[in-house]
Design an enzyme around this catalytic site. Sequence first.
Site, PDB file in Angstrom:
ATOM      1  CG  ASN A  13      -1.661   1.252   1.460  1.00  0.00           C
ATOM      2  OD1 ASN A  13      -1.780   2.069   0.550  1.00  0.00           O
ATOM      3  ND2 ASN A  13      -2.195   1.438   2.663  1.00  0.00           N
ATOM      4  CD1 TRP A  14       3.767   1.317  -2.761  1.00  0.00           C
ATOM      5  CD2 TRP A  14       3.802   2.540  -4.641  1.00  0.00           C
ATOM      6  NE1 TRP A  14       4.671   0.738  -3.613  1.00  0.00           N
ATOM      7  CE2 TRP A  14       4.710   1.467  -4.788  1.00  0.00           C
ATOM      8  CE3 TRP A  14       3.644   3.432  -5.706  1.00  0.00           C
ATOM      9  CZ2 TRP A  14       5.467   1.267  -5.947  1.00  0.00           C
ATOM     10  CZ3 TRP A  14       4.400   3.240  -6.861  1.00  0.00           C
ATOM     11  CH2 TRP A  14       5.304   2.170  -6.978  1.00  0.00           C
ATOM     12  CE  LYS A  15       0.325   3.318   4.886  1.00  0.00           C
ATOM     13  NZ  LYS A  15       0.329   3.473   6.318  1.00  0.00           N
ATOM     14  CG  HIS A  99      -5.517   1.692   5.532  1.00  0.00           C
ATOM     15  ND1 HIS A  99      -5.072   2.623   6.440  1.00  0.00           N
ATOM     16  CD2 HIS A  99      -4.476   0.855   5.298  1.00  0.00           C
ATOM     17  CE1 HIS A  99      -3.803   2.362   6.735  1.00  0.00           C
ATOM     18  NE2 HIS A  99      -3.426   1.295   6.057  1.00  0.00           N
ATOM     19  CD  GLU A 101      -2.607   5.358   7.085  1.00  0.00           C
ATOM     20  OE1 GLU A 101      -2.638   5.426   5.841  1.00  0.00           O
ATOM     21  OE2 GLU A 101      -1.626   4.905   7.719  1.00  0.00           O
ATOM     22  CD  GLU A 169      -3.121  -2.836   7.496  1.00  0.00           C
ATOM     23  OE1 GLU A 169      -2.026  -3.068   6.991  1.00  0.00           O
ATOM     24  OE2 GLU A 169      -3.772  -1.790   7.272  1.00  0.00           O
ATOM     25  N   GLY A 175       3.105   1.863  10.696  1.00  0.00           N
ATOM     26  CA  GLY A 175       4.099   2.923  10.542  1.00  0.00           C
ATOM     27  C   GLY A 175       4.886   3.232  11.812  1.00  0.00           C
ATOM     28  CB  SER A 214       5.732  -2.280  11.868  1.00  0.00           C
ATOM     29  OG  SER A 214       5.392  -0.936  12.136  1.00  0.00           O
ATOM     30  N   GLY A 235       2.946  -1.253   4.245  1.00  0.00           N
ATOM     31  CA  GLY A 235       2.963   0.165   3.886  1.00  0.00           C
ATOM     32  C   GLY A 235       4.364   0.604   3.517  1.00  0.00           C
ATOM     33  N   GLY A 236       5.081   1.175   4.493  1.00  0.00           N
ATOM     34  CA  GLY A 236       6.390   1.779   4.253  1.00  0.00           C
ATOM     35  C   GLY A 236       7.368   0.896   3.487  1.00  0.00           C
TER      36      GLY A 236
END
Length: 252
Positions: A13-15, A99, A101, A169, A175, A214, A235-236
């Site tokens: 997920n590049w957000k 998600h 967020e 998640e 993150g 993470s 993610g990251g």
Amino acid sequence: MSSATPRPLVAGNWKMNGLTASLGEAAKLREHLEATNATCDVLICPPATLVAALATASKGSALAVGGQDCHPKASGAHTGDVSAEMLADAGATYIIVGHSERRADHAETDAVVEAKARAAHRAGLIAIICVGETIEQRKSGRTLAVVGAQLAGSVPGDATATNTIVAYEPVWAIGSGLTPTVADVAEVHGALHAQLVSRFGATGQAMRLLYGGSVKPSNAKELMGVAHVNGALVGGASLKADDFLGIIAAYK
Ligand code: PEP
């Protein structure tokens, strides 16, 4: 999908990250996937602006492309929104919905997330439905109740093992560099799996459950080895091909 052990999925997920130049990272991924026989499905969900370009570049490769969100409706007066049909038209085959967020930043309720998952199905796409507890909820012993309620409210009745994936998640792990213990992941995934089986029977048995929060090359093998963990939502560490490939390597 009827086998007892579903094929894993490693999803990135590049957000809100990525410009045209970032497509080079995806090209590196494709090259590596071509050279090796991955034993898992691999997906990148770039920002909506890159879905069409990435899908075009990835056509015929082992790299699938997805959206990060969609509007519940197919079209209409909803300025700034993107529908599941538009993402499908651009070449996406998956959509992340719910998600944390989006739940936090856009006040998305379980009912809204369920409508978005239905929209993904309507457009012929696979919905990745996210659930997860906050740190306060975990500390007060409410994790299973919270994720159980999110699962019940967010997964639509038309869900099947081929059109739906659930991602656990923990909000506090996203993150942050923090991860739950293997025992904690096993407890939550076991409970989610049992709830899906109780609601959907054999279909629930085969539904894939991803862990997200993470995940990195150094912890992927341990986390992916937990019972009822059928892959990762990343993610990251999905932004750089080398890191993402280090996670995919957990399935070698
Ligand atoms: C995510 O946002 O879905 C996620 C898992 O992020 P990270 O891997 O950066 O914790």
